[in-house]
Write a protein that holds these residues in place. Structure first.
Motif, PDB file in Angstrom:
ATOM      1  N   LEU A 111       4.639 -25.899  12.128  1.00  0.00           N
ATOM      2  CA  LEU A 111       4.312 -26.841  13.167  1.00  0.00           C
ATOM      3  C   LEU A 111       2.718 -27.522  13.004  1.00  0.00           C
ATOM      4  N   PHE A 112       2.104 -28.194  13.161  1.00  0.00           N
ATOM      5  CA  PHE A 112       0.282 -28.848  12.950  1.00  0.00           C
ATOM      6  C   PHE A 112      -0.514 -29.110  14.539  1.00  0.00           C
ATOM      7  N   THR A 113      -1.183 -28.986  15.031  1.00  0.00           N
ATOM      8  CA  THR A 113      -1.753 -30.190  15.260  1.00  0.00           C
ATOM      9  C   THR A 113      -3.473 -29.968  15.621  1.00  0.00           C
ATOM     10  N   SER A 114      -4.121 -30.409  16.180  1.00  0.00           N
ATOM     11  CA  SER A 114      -5.251 -30.817  16.997  1.00  0.00           C
ATOM     12  C   SER A 114      -5.511 -31.213  18.307  1.00  0.00           C
ATOM     13  N   THR A 115      -6.432 -30.497  18.400  1.00  0.00           N
ATOM     14  CA  THR A 115      -6.337 -30.678  20.180  1.00  0.00           C
ATOM     15  C   THR A 115      -8.881 -30.785  20.137  1.00  0.00           C
ATOM     16  N   SER A 116      -8.842 -31.467  21.002  1.00  0.00           N
ATOM     17  CA  SER A 116     -10.255 -31.958  21.571  1.00  0.00           C
ATOM     18  C   SER A 116     -11.088 -30.541  21.504  1.00  0.00           C
ATOM     19  N   SER A 117     -10.823 -30.021  22.836  1.00  0.00           N
ATOM     20  CA  SER A 117     -10.244 -28.766  23.555  1.00  0.00           C
ATOM     21  C   SER A 117      -9.474 -27.058  23.644  1.00  0.00           C
ATOM     22  N   MET A 118     -10.274 -26.086  23.708  1.00  0.00           N
ATOM     23  CA  MET A 118      -9.142 -25.090  23.078  1.00  0.00           C
ATOM     24  C   MET A 118      -7.912 -25.067  23.389  1.00  0.00           C
ATOM     25  N   HIS A 119      -7.756 -25.284  25.112  1.00  0.00           N
ATOM     26  CA  HIS A 119      -6.816 -25.407  25.944  1.00  0.00           C
ATOM     27  C   HIS A 119      -6.507 -26.811  26.186  1.00  0.00           C
ATOM     28  N   GLY A 120      -5.903 -27.615  25.500  1.00  0.00           N
ATOM     29  CA  GLY A 120      -6.150 -29.043  25.917  1.00  0.00           C
ATOM     30  C   GLY A 120      -4.429 -28.869  25.461  1.00  0.00           C
ATOM     31  N   GLY A 121      -3.641 -28.176  25.056  1.00  0.00           N
ATOM     32  CA  GLY A 121      -2.632 -28.009  24.648  1.00  0.00           C
ATOM     33  C   GLY A 121      -1.328 -27.779  23.795  1.00  0.00           C
ATOM     34  N   GLN A 122      -2.216 -27.429  22.437  1.00  0.00           N
ATOM     35  CA  GLN A 122      -1.752 -27.077  21.593  1.00  0.00           C
ATOM     36  C   GLN A 122      -0.312 -26.390  21.316  1.00  0.00           C
ATOM     37  N   GLU A 123      -0.359 -25.678  21.750  1.00  0.00           N
ATOM     38  CA  GLU A 123       0.677 -24.513  21.405  1.00  0.00           C
ATOM     39  C   GLU A 123       1.857 -25.612  22.146  1.00  0.00           C
ATOM     40  N   SER A 124       2.171 -26.173  23.609  1.00  0.00           N
ATOM     41  CA  SER A 124       2.968 -27.021  24.118  1.00  0.00           C
ATOM     42  C   SER A 124       3.654 -27.885  23.627  1.00  0.00           C
ATOM     43  N   THR A 125       2.446 -28.629  22.757  1.00  0.00           N
ATOM     44  CA  THR A 125       2.026 -29.940  21.621  1.00  0.00           C
ATOM     45  C   THR A 125       3.303 -28.914  20.560  1.00  0.00           C
ATOM     46  N   LEU A 126       3.274 -28.397  19.365  1.00  0.00           N
ATOM     47  CA  LEU A 126       3.612 -27.483  19.547  1.00  0.00           C
ATOM     48  C   LEU A 126       5.165 -27.442  18.892  1.00  0.00           C
ATOM     49  N   LEU A 127       5.267 -27.031  20.564  1.00  0.00           N
ATOM     50  CA  LEU A 127       6.769 -26.938  21.079  1.00  0.00           C
ATOM     51  C   LEU A 127       7.324 -28.193  21.724  1.00  0.00           C
ATOM     52  N   SER A 128       6.613 -28.350  21.725  1.00  0.00           N
ATOM     53  CA  SER A 128       7.046 -30.061  21.571  1.00  0.00           C
ATOM     54  C   SER A 128       8.109 -30.930  20.218  1.00  0.00           C
ATOM     55  N   MET A 129       7.229 -30.564  19.335  1.00  0.00           N
ATOM     56  CA  MET A 129       7.768 -31.053  18.398  1.00  0.00           C
ATOM     57  C   MET A 129       8.640 -29.970  17.922  1.00  0.00           C
ATOM     58  N   ALA A 130       9.035 -28.213  17.451  1.00  0.00           N
ATOM     59  CA  ALA A 130      10.063 -27.542  17.837  1.00  0.00           C
ATOM     60  C   ALA A 130      11.065 -28.547  17.927  1.00  0.00           C
ATOM     61  N   LEU A 134      14.899 -28.180  15.624  1.00  0.00           N
ATOM     62  CA  LEU A 134      15.777 -27.048  16.616  1.00  0.00           C
ATOM     63  C   LEU A 134      17.317 -28.558  16.606  1.00  0.00           C
ATOM     64  N   HIS A 135      16.926 -29.034  17.496  1.00  0.00           N
ATOM     65  CA  HIS A 135      18.501 -30.070  17.314  1.00  0.00           C
ATOM     66  C   HIS A 135      19.194 -30.649  15.851  1.00  0.00           C
ATOM     67  N   HIS A 136      17.834 -31.071  15.258  1.00  0.00           N
ATOM     68  CA  HIS A 136      18.273 -30.736  13.528  1.00  0.00           C
ATOM     69  C   HIS A 136      18.523 -29.854  13.216  1.00  0.00           C
ATOM     70  N   GLY A 137      18.977 -28.907  13.738  1.00  0.00           N
ATOM     71  CA  GLY A 137      19.073 -27.452  12.699  1.00  0.00           C
ATOM     72  C   GLY A 137      18.330 -26.854  11.933  1.00  0.00           C
ATOM     73  N   MET A 138      17.045 -26.986  11.707  1.00  0.00           N
ATOM     74  CA  MET A 138      16.133 -26.899  11.372  1.00  0.00           C
ATOM     75  C   MET A 138      15.924 -25.318  11.593  1.00  0.00           C
ATOM     76  N   LEU A 139      14.832 -24.391  10.519  1.00  0.00           N
ATOM     77  CA  LEU A 139      14.980 -23.191  10.161  1.00  0.00           C
ATOM     78  C   LEU A 139      13.463 -22.854  11.462  1.00  0.00           C
ATOM     79  N   LEU A 140      12.973 -22.350  12.023  1.00  0.00           N
ATOM     80  CA  LEU A 140      11.439 -22.767  12.398  1.00  0.00           C
ATOM     81  C   LEU A 140      10.515 -21.640  11.732  1.00  0.00           C
ATOM     82  N   VAL A 141       9.992 -21.249  11.174  1.00  0.00           N
ATOM     83  CA  VAL A 141       9.012 -20.460  10.893  1.00  0.00           C
ATOM     84  C   VAL A 141       7.312 -20.596  11.375  1.00  0.00           C
ATOM     85  N   GLY A 142       7.050 -20.028  11.927  1.00  0.00           N
ATOM     86  CA  GLY A 142       5.601 -20.050  13.070  1.00  0.00           C
ATOM     87  C   GLY A 142       5.163 -18.922  11.790  1.00  0.00           C
ATOM     88  N   LEU A 143       3.630 -18.254  12.498  1.00  0.00           N
ATOM     89  CA  LEU A 143       2.931 -16.928  11.947  1.00  0.00           C
ATOM     90  C   LEU A 143       1.965 -16.378  12.285  1.00  0.00           C
TER      91      LEU A 143
END
Length: 198
Positions: A111-130, A134-143
């Motif tokens: 997953l990847f994202t961009s925000t205008s501010s440092m605390h603009g919801g990057q991690e919650s956006t990545l989790l929302s896309m995850a 997960l429902h599709h049965g994919m295997l998530l790869v992070g950093l």
């Protein structure tokens, strides 16, 4: 098994598209692996408004067949109130047939994202896309923190995926750490897909 990683994104101002190209570079640094860049079209308040068959700029529009064909998926969206943008959600909501057929089950995803501010919801956006992946049965790869830039970055980059802080005016270029982490994510995803195929 395909050797292509689908790098699928929605980008309004170009920052997510830049990350997508960096992730694609990382994918292609893994021997034998290729990146397939695709974007999702914008949606209108009346969603029946037809889009031209090809976008004016950037990668071609994605087809659901691209999901079936891929060995792995990198999914990117800008943040909208801590969530993925509506065009990406609209596209994912159309993948019920692929879900029912298990077309993505067992494939790796990042997953990847961009925000205008440092605390603009990057991690919650990545989790929302995850969640749909997960429902599709994919295997998530992070950093992992074995990537030194993850501990050193003063800009974007999270263990949940690659990210960029664009600034309030959207004029902040992608930093060296953000570049490094995006390419690392592409390599990690492609390497995981190659190992799973073997």
């Amino acid at each position: 098994m395909s050797n292509e990683i689908l790098v699928l994104y929605y980008s309004r101002y170009g920052h997510v598209a830049q990350l997508a190209r960096l992730i694609a570079r990382g994918v292609e640094e893994v021997p034998g692996m290729r990146a397939r860049l695709r974007q999702v079209p914008p949606v209108a308040p009346i969603t029946e408004v037809a889009q031209p068959p090809e976008p004016e700029a950037g990668a071609p529009y994605a087809l659901r067949q691209d999901l079936v064909d891929c060995a792995g998926l990198a999914l990117g969206s800008p943040t909208r109130f801590g969530n993925m943008a509506a065009p990406m959600k609209y596209f994912l909501d159309s993948t019920g047939t692929e879900w029912a057929n298990g077309a993505l089950a067992g494939k790796p995803a990042a997953l990847f994202t961009s925000t205008s501010s440092m605390h603009g919801g990057q991690e919650s956006t990545l989790l929302s896309m995850a969640l749909p992946l997960l429902h599709h049965g994919m295997l998530l790869v992070g950093l992992p923190y074995t990537e030194a830039a993850l501990s050193a970055t003063q800009t974007g980059g999270t263990p949940y995926g690659a990210s960029h802080v664009a600034g309030a005016q959207g004029d902040r270029p992608i930093s060296e750490h953000e570049r490094e982490l995006a390419r690392a994510l592409g390599r990690r995803l492609a390497d995981t897909a190659r190992k799973l195929a073997a």
